[in-house]
Design a protein around this motif. Structure first.
Motif, PDB file in Angstrom:
ATOM      1  N   SER A  44      23.508  60.619  52.672  1.00  0.00           N
ATOM      2  CA  SER A  44      24.679  61.228  52.045  1.00  0.00           C
ATOM      3  C   SER A  44      24.588  61.078  50.537  1.00  0.00           C
ATOM      4  N   TYR A  45      25.302  61.945  49.840  1.00  0.00           N
ATOM      5  CA  TYR A  45      25.398  61.820  48.380  1.00  0.00           C
ATOM      6  C   TYR A  45      25.897  60.422  48.009  1.00  0.00           C
ATOM      7  N   LYS A  46      26.844  59.918  48.785  1.00  0.00           N
ATOM      8  CA  LYS A  46      27.397  58.596  48.495  1.00  0.00           C
ATOM      9  C   LYS A  46      26.318  57.527  48.536  1.00  0.00           C
ATOM     10  N   GLU A  47      25.447  57.581  49.537  1.00  0.00           N
ATOM     11  CA  GLU A  47      24.357  56.605  49.625  1.00  0.00           C
ATOM     12  C   GLU A  47      23.413  56.712  48.429  1.00  0.00           C
ATOM     13  N   ILE A  48      23.151  57.939  48.004  1.00  0.00           N
ATOM     14  CA  ILE A  48      22.280  58.136  46.841  1.00  0.00           C
ATOM     15  C   ILE A  48      22.939  57.530  45.605  1.00  0.00           C
ATOM     16  N   GLU A  49      24.213  57.812  45.416  1.00  0.00           N
ATOM     17  CA  GLU A  49      24.928  57.281  44.249  1.00  0.00           C
ATOM     18  C   GLU A  49      25.098  55.766  44.336  1.00  0.00           C
ATOM     19  N   ASP A  50      25.286  55.220  45.539  1.00  0.00           N
ATOM     20  CA  ASP A  50      25.388  53.766  45.697  1.00  0.00           C
ATOM     21  C   ASP A  50      24.097  53.066  45.285  1.00  0.00           C
ATOM     22  N   ALA A  51      22.975  53.806  45.324  1.00  0.00           N
ATOM     23  CA  ALA A  51      21.681  53.265  44.888  1.00  0.00           C
ATOM     24  C   ALA A  51      21.464  53.514  43.388  1.00  0.00           C
ATOM     25  N   ILE A  53      21.506  56.315  41.756  1.00  0.00           N
ATOM     26  CA  ILE A  53      20.806  57.557  41.462  1.00  0.00           C
ATOM     27  C   ILE A  53      21.859  58.664  41.412  1.00  0.00           C
ATOM     28  N   LEU A  54      21.878  59.372  40.302  1.00  0.00           N
ATOM     29  CA  LEU A  54      22.819  60.469  40.109  1.00  0.00           C
ATOM     30  C   LEU A  54      22.047  61.782  40.132  1.00  0.00           C
ATOM     31  N   LEU A  55      22.735  62.871  40.402  1.00  0.00           N
ATOM     32  CA  LEU A  55      22.109  64.192  40.460  1.00  0.00           C
ATOM     33  C   LEU A  55      22.888  65.191  39.604  1.00  0.00           C
ATOM     34  N   PRO A  56      22.838  65.052  38.276  1.00  0.00           N
ATOM     35  CA  PRO A  56      23.530  66.024  37.439  1.00  0.00           C
ATOM     36  C   PRO A  56      22.812  67.376  37.450  1.00  0.00           C
ATOM     37  N   ALA A  57      23.580  68.419  37.210  1.00  0.00           N
ATOM     38  CA  ALA A  57      23.015  69.768  37.143  1.00  0.00           C
ATOM     39  C   ALA A  57      22.376  69.997  35.781  1.00  0.00           C
ATOM     40  N   ARG A  58      21.181  70.551  35.813  1.00  0.00           N
ATOM     41  CA  ARG A  58      20.466  70.926  34.577  1.00  0.00           C
ATOM     42  C   ARG A  58      20.705  72.395  34.255  1.00  0.00           C
ATOM     43  N   SER A  59      20.762  73.217  35.311  1.00  0.00           N
ATOM     44  CA  SER A  59      21.014  74.642  35.097  1.00  0.00           C
ATOM     45  C   SER A  59      21.640  75.249  36.351  1.00  0.00           C
ATOM     46  N   LEU A  60      22.293  76.386  36.134  1.00  0.00           N
ATOM     47  CA  LEU A  60      22.946  77.132  37.210  1.00  0.00           C
ATOM     48  C   LEU A  60      22.784  78.612  36.925  1.00  0.00           C
ATOM     49  N   ASN A  61      22.268  79.342  37.904  1.00  0.00           N
ATOM     50  CA  ASN A  61      22.173  80.799  37.819  1.00  0.00           C
ATOM     51  C   ASN A  61      22.883  81.386  39.029  1.00  0.00           C
ATOM     52  N   VAL A  62      23.704  82.401  38.793  1.00  0.00           N
ATOM     53  CA  VAL A  62      24.496  83.004  39.859  1.00  0.00           C
ATOM     54  C   VAL A  62      24.386  84.521  39.777  1.00  0.00           C
ATOM     55  N   SER A  63      24.185  85.159  40.935  1.00  0.00           N
ATOM     56  CA  SER A  63      24.211  86.623  41.027  1.00  0.00           C
ATOM     57  C   SER A  63      25.294  87.022  42.030  1.00  0.00           C
ATOM     58  N   TYR A  64      26.236  87.824  41.564  1.00  0.00           N
ATOM     59  CA  TYR A  64      27.334  88.303  42.396  1.00  0.00           C
ATOM     60  C   TYR A  64      26.970  89.691  42.909  1.00  0.00           C
TER      61      TYR A  64
END
Length: 139
Positions: A44-51, A53-64
């Motif tokens: 889970s994300y929680k387990e990753i963060e409890d260790a 380790i964070l996962l910030p976004a570097r980039s986001l591309n979206v097509s509608y």
């Protein structure tokens, strides 16, 4: 390659006055998809963060491509095409209940050590559960 699908219902709070999904909601749908993909791997994300380790976004591309509407049942397809290292690119495709592709995008996350405040490699536990999805058929 790792492909995971999950479904989400469009709630009233996700829409504008015309009953159309507001454009800013799609990144949240991407996050729902990747959270459920990670959970399907037994982490889970929680387990990753409890260790730390964070996962910030570097980039986001979206097509509608098409609109989604109040009460639609959407399928979120989360796709990881390559084994992550420091960067973690994740593609997302969203389909309506008629199986029409309505939105697609990519988020690039970065594994980040919460103690040192620096990028880091994918944690071994996470790497170990992802690796089988990326072994070639020749292995």
């Amino acid at each position: 390659m790792l492909i995971h699908e999950t479904q989400v219902r469009v709630y009233y709070e996700d829409t504008d006055k015309m009953g159309v999904v507001y454009y800013g909601v799609y990144p949240r749908y991407y996050e729902i998809g990747r959270t459920e993909m990670i959970r399907s791997l037994g982490i889970s994300y929680k387990e990753i963060e409890d260790a730390n380790i964070l996962l910030p976004a570097r980039s986001l591309n979206v097509s509608y491509l098409r609109s989604a509407y109040y009460d639609d049942l959407l399928t979120i397809k989360t796709i990881v095409e390559e084994l992550p290292s420091v960067k973690f690119p994740i593609k997302t495709e969203i389909y309506n209940q008629r199986n029409e592709l309505i939105n697609k995008g990519e988020v690039v996350l970065v594994f980040f050590n919460g103690k040192t405040n620096k990028p880091c490699r994918i944690p071994d536990d996470f790497l170990n559960v992802m690796t089988p999805y990326f072994k070639s058929k020749r292995d």
